[in-house]
Design a protein around this motif. Structure first.
Motif, short mmCIF file in Angstrom:
data_model
loop_
_atom_site.label_atom_id
_atom_site.label_comp_id
_atom_site.label_asym_id
_atom_site.label_seq_id
_atom_site.Cartn_x
_atom_site.Cartn_y
_atom_site.Cartn_z
N ILE A 150 0.86 -1.19 0.00
CA ILE A 150 0.00 0.00 0.00
C ILE A 150 0.89 1.24 0.00
O ILE A 150 2.08 1.15 0.29
N ASP A 151 0.31 2.39 -0.30
CA ASP A 151 1.08 3.64 -0.33
C ASP A 151 1.66 3.96 1.05
O ASP A 151 1.05 3.66 2.08
N ASN A 152 2.79 4.63 1.02
CA ASN A 152 3.54 4.87 2.25
C ASN A 152 2.75 5.60 3.36
O ASN A 152 2.74 5.15 4.49
N ASN A 153 2.08 6.72 3.02
CA ASN A 153 1.41 7.48 4.09
C ASN A 153 0.28 6.73 4.76
O ASN A 153 0.22 6.70 5.99
N PRO A 154 -0.64 6.12 4.00
CA PRO A 154 -1.66 5.31 4.66
C PRO A 154 -1.04 4.15 5.44
O PRO A 154 -1.52 3.81 6.52
N ALA A 155 0.05 3.58 4.92
CA ALA A 155 0.72 2.50 5.64
C ALA A 155 1.11 2.99 7.03
O ALA A 155 0.81 2.34 8.04
N GLN A 156 1.73 4.16 7.08
CA GLN A 156 2.15 4.73 8.38
C GLN A 156 0.93 4.98 9.27
O GLN A 156 0.97 4.70 10.47
N ALA A 157 -0.13 5.51 8.67
CA ALA A 157 -1.33 5.82 9.45
C ALA A 157 -1.96 4.55 10.02
O ALA A 157 -2.35 4.51 11.19
N PHE A 158 -2.05 3.50 9.20
CA PHE A 158 -2.67 2.26 9.68
C PHE A 158 -1.78 1.58 10.72
O PHE A 158 -2.28 1.05 11.72
N VAL A 159 -0.48 1.60 10.49
CA VAL A 159 0.44 0.92 11.41
C VAL A 159 0.48 1.64 12.76
O VAL A 159 0.60 1.00 13.80
N ALA A 160 0.35 2.97 12.73
CA ALA A 160 0.34 3.72 13.98
C ALA A 160 -0.76 3.22 14.92
O ALA A 160 -0.62 3.26 16.14
N LYS A 161 -1.84 2.71 14.34
CA LYS A 161 -2.95 2.20 15.16
C LYS A 161 -2.70 0.78 15.65
O LYS A 161 -3.45 0.25 16.47
N ASN A 162 -1.67 0.12 15.09
CA ASN A 162 -1.36 -1.27 15.45
C ASN A 162 0.14 -1.40 15.73
O ASN A 162 0.78 -2.38 15.34
#
Ligand code: ARG
Length: 215
Positions: A150-162
């Motif tokens: 997936i694109d880098n920014n959403p990846a960071q956003a989703f991972v921040a929650k997990n």
């Protein structure tokens, strides 16, 4: 009317109060304000965005959408407003450490995205296409897939929650540029959008929006 797929933080997402928020939403708010137009947003599936523009249902689409040769057959793009890259998300301690390790694995992507195209070209992977990036990430946390592209920014956003479970691998897989899509041949709208994007790049509006959503 503007179409998006509000499943892509920090570019577009639905806030708890149901309002649309994110970088793309603010870009469109600025453009509409400057042109004295009212912004009407419709949230649809990502793979319906180009058809909605083509059919004339929507005037344009903004959805962290990358300019690709394929898409250029169907829509016209404005000048780019953001440079992004695809990355791999895995569970902590995963044996997958780069693109070379994806073969033979179950990979999650969002349907119709550049991540879908990229992984589809790798021989021997088991494709798992989801309607939303968040669904792919959920499948990863439940060990239903081995990695998500997936694109880098959403990846960071989703991972921040997990953060305890997931990591984003550093190596970028691709370079892509996001732009607004309009119906092929709609020169007047393209001109208006480009004019405003240029202005926002020059006067710092775009930089300020991007900074606001910096992780
Ligand atoms: N940048 C990728 C693409 O162009 C993914 C965009 C997904 N955007 C969204 N709003 N769901 O295909």
């Amino acid at each position: 009317m503007v179409v998006t797929n509000a499943e892509f933080p920090p570019f577009e997402f639905k806030a708890v109060d149901g309002s649309f928020q994110g970088i793309d939403i603010e870009i469109m708010q600025h453009i509409c304000k400057a042109n004295g137009q009212e912004l009407v947003i419709e949230d649809i599936s990502f793979d319906s965005i180009i058809p909605a523009i083509n059919s004339g249902k929507a005037d344009c689409g903004i959805a962290g959408m990358a300019i690709t040769e394929d898409r250029k057959q169907n829509v016209d793009f404005t000048i780019p407003y953001y440079d992004a890259s695809l990355v791999i998300v895995v569970t902590t301690g995963s044996a997958i450490q780069g693109a070379g390790d994806l073969k033979g694995k179950r990979i999650g992507v969002q349907l119709g995205t550049t991540g879908d195209v990229f992984v589809s070209e790798i021989k021997g992977v088991e494709m798992n296409r989801f309607n939303k990036g968040a669904e792919a990430i959920l499948a990863l946390t439940r060990n239903k897939v081995d990695a998500v592209v997936i694109d880098n920014n959403p990846a960071q956003a989703f991972v921040a929650k997990n953060a305890d479970k997931l990591v984003v691998l550093e190596e970028p897989l691709t370079q892509e540029s996001y732009a607004i899509a309009v119906k092929k041949g709609n020169r007047e709208l393209l001109r208006q959008l480009n004019e405003q994007l240029q202005r926002m790049k020059k006067d710092g509006t775009l930089a300020a929006i991007l900074e606001k959503y910096e992780p």
